[in-house]
Design an enzyme around this catalytic site. Structure first.
Site, PDB file in Angstrom:
ATOM      1  N   ARG A  54     -10.636  46.285   9.346  1.00 34.11           N
ATOM      2  CA  ARG A  54     -10.613  45.413  10.508  1.00 34.11           C
ATOM      3  C   ARG A  54     -10.171  43.989  10.206  1.00 34.11           C
ATOM      4  O   ARG A  54      -9.297  43.441  10.881  1.00 34.11           O
ATOM      5  CB  ARG A  54     -12.016  45.332  11.155  1.00 34.11           C
ATOM      6  CG  ARG A  54     -12.360  46.492  12.039  1.00 34.11           C
ATOM      7  CD  ARG A  54     -13.840  46.794  11.938  1.00 34.11           C
ATOM      8  NE  ARG A  54     -14.087  47.359  10.622  1.00 34.11           N
ATOM      9  CZ  ARG A  54     -13.960  48.660  10.351  1.00 34.11           C
ATOM     10  NH1 ARG A  54     -13.681  49.499  11.305  1.00 34.11           N
ATOM     11  NH2 ARG A  54     -14.150  49.128   9.131  1.00 34.11           N
ATOM     12  N   THR A  55     -10.783  43.382   9.207  1.00 34.52           N
ATOM     13  CA  THR A  55     -10.563  41.945   9.002  1.00 34.52           C
ATOM     14  C   THR A  55      -9.118  41.674   8.596  1.00 34.52           C
ATOM     15  O   THR A  55      -8.449  40.804   9.156  1.00 34.52           O
ATOM     16  CB  THR A  55     -11.543  41.411   7.932  1.00 34.52           C
ATOM     17  OG1 THR A  55     -12.853  41.845   8.267  1.00 34.52           O
ATOM     18  CG2 THR A  55     -11.492  39.890   7.870  1.00 34.52           C
ATOM     19  N   LYS A  84      -4.363  40.036 -15.097  1.00 28.11           N
ATOM     20  CA  LYS A  84      -3.918  39.553 -16.423  1.00 28.11           C
ATOM     21  C   LYS A  84      -4.810  38.418 -16.913  1.00 28.11           C
ATOM     22  O   LYS A  84      -4.537  37.823 -17.945  1.00 28.11           O
ATOM     23  CB  LYS A  84      -2.475  39.036 -16.320  1.00 28.11           C
ATOM     24  CG  LYS A  84      -1.476  40.034 -15.800  1.00 28.11           C
ATOM     25  CD  LYS A  84      -0.117  39.343 -15.648  1.00 28.11           C
ATOM     26  CE  LYS A  84       0.751  40.099 -14.657  1.00 28.11           C
ATOM     27  NZ  LYS A  84       1.863  39.261 -14.180  1.00 28.11           N
ATOM     28  N   ARG A 105     -10.822  37.450   0.896  1.00 28.42           N
ATOM     29  CA  ARG A 105     -12.070  38.218   0.785  1.00 28.42           C
ATOM     30  C   ARG A 105     -12.312  38.448  -0.697  1.00 28.42           C
ATOM     31  O   ARG A 105     -11.403  38.880  -1.422  1.00 28.42           O
ATOM     32  CB  ARG A 105     -11.980  39.558   1.516  1.00 28.42           C
ATOM     33  CG  ARG A 105     -13.167  40.458   1.192  1.00 28.42           C
ATOM     34  CD  ARG A 105     -13.230  41.676   2.060  1.00 28.42           C
ATOM     35  NE  ARG A 105     -13.627  41.326   3.427  1.00 28.42           N
ATOM     36  CZ  ARG A 105     -13.889  42.233   4.366  1.00 28.42           C
ATOM     37  NH1 ARG A 105     -13.801  43.517   4.092  1.00 28.42           N
ATOM     38  NH2 ARG A 105     -14.235  41.849   5.583  1.00 28.42           N
ATOM     39  N   HIS A 133     -19.615  35.950   6.222  1.00 28.02           N
ATOM     40  CA  HIS A 133     -18.390  36.484   6.823  1.00 28.02           C
ATOM     41  C   HIS A 133     -18.249  35.745   8.160  1.00 28.02           C
ATOM     42  O   HIS A 133     -18.472  36.315   9.233  1.00 28.02           O
ATOM     43  CB  HIS A 133     -18.539  37.989   7.018  1.00 28.02           C
ATOM     44  CG  HIS A 133     -17.282  38.729   7.368  1.00 28.02           C
ATOM     45  ND1 HIS A 133     -16.096  38.102   7.726  1.00 28.02           N
ATOM     46  CD2 HIS A 133     -17.030  40.063   7.414  1.00 28.02           C
ATOM     47  CE1 HIS A 133     -15.182  39.023   7.978  1.00 28.02           C
ATOM     48  NE2 HIS A 133     -15.723  40.228   7.789  1.00 28.02           N
TER      49      HIS A 133
END
Ligand code: CP
Length: 311
Positions: A54-55, A84, A105, A133
């Protein structure tokens, strides 16, 4: 209020929230008509170190509907140079040279704040571990306003994984901005809402109670905010997960206890905490809620990017 980075829900004041929701309503019309081209010269980067449906999709769709462009890595831990050994800070400094806004995120609490500390362009926290959130909370509150007509005087049950649920934490912060809200926290003992949120609510004089009996709470509330017990947050504590899962499930029987005007929300994804038979009830608002994410994120991007043509 001038917004730059969006890191935590408590940075929004009530006036900004209401302004954002008015803009979100306008964005519903914009999206229905296919979108606009105002931000054709703007680029948004999405940097996701944890899975999302969704986000990420709604942020990317929002930028496309505004006419902007998107660069993305959906599995940043594997497909960016973090693999890396590059630091998050260096990654952000580099993306600053390519994009006008970054949506991140991350699995660590505070990662979005670290990104913002080195970023010239706006950073939006799309979830930082068990932290917050904030944009989910914005769309949750928009949905509450749209579906119930207002937020002052709201009665709401937050149910499930409240200790590890970043969406419930952010929503609690936003509810603290409104008057006469009553919150019922319904959670297994291991997943109770954390002390920092309870202290914030006391400071804001928001009435709350901690409960274990969902059936007792359901008839008292206008909104049920159900959440998933997040298996991935338990690590090797499988026994704890098994103790908590399946304790609070909304079924057709639960609907009989709810007021006719009540609504059921869920940030999604769901596993088994709302049975499919609930989906057809008009009070099941969780798919409408996910759709609202597009409109709220369009409005938020517009707020952060400023008037078209400005840089
Ligand atoms: N609600 C939410 O954050 O969903 P995703 O994990 O799919 O983005």
């Amino acid at each position: 209020m001038k917004l730059h980075h969006v890191i935590e829900a408590q940075q929004f004041d009530q006036a900004t929230l209401l302004e954002l929701f008015d803009a979100s309503r306008r964005m519903e019309e914009v999206a229905r008509n296919g979108g606009i081209s105002d931000y054709h010269n703007r680029i948004m980067a999405t940097l996701f170190y944890e899975p999302s449906t969704r986000t990420r999709f709604s942020f990317e769709a929002a930028m496309h509907r505004l006419g902007g462009r998107v660069i993305t890595t959906e599995n940043a831990a594997e497909f960016s140079s973090v693999s890396k050994g590059e630091t998050l800070e260096d990654t952000i400094r580099i993306i600053n040279g390519y994009a006008d806004l970054i949506v991140i995120r991350h699995f660590e609490v505070g990662a979005a704040q670290r990104a913002a500390a080195v970023s010239r362009v706006p950073v939006i926290n799309a979830g930082d571990g068990v932290g917050q959130h904030p944009t989910q909370a914005l769309l949750d509150l928009y949905t509450i306003q749209k579906e119930t007509g207002g937020i002052d005087g709201l009665t709401i049950a937050m149910v499930g994984d409240l200790a590890q649920g970043r969406t419930a934490r952010s929503l609690a912060y936003l509810l603290g901005k409104f008057a006469d809200v009553k919150v019922y926290f319904v959670a297994p003992p291991l997943l109770k809402m954390k002390a920092d949120i309870l202290a914030y609510l006391r400071e804001r004089q928001v009435e709350y109670s901690e409960e274990t009996d969902l059936e007792k709470v359901l008839p008292k509330v206008r909104v049920v905010y159900q959440t998933r017990v997040q298996k991935e947050r338990f690590g090797d504590r499988i026994a704890d997960y098994d103790k908590c899962r399946g304790m609070y499930i909304l079924t057709g029987e639960s609907l009989k206890l709810l007021d006719k005007k009540a609504i059921i929300l869920h940030p999604l994804p769901r596993i088994d905490e709302i049975t499919m038979e609930v989906d057809d009830d008009p009070r099941a608002a969780y798919f409408r809620q996910a759709q609202n994410g597009l409109y709220v994120r369009m409005a938020l991007l517009q707020m952060l990017l400023g008037p078209p043509g400005s840089r």
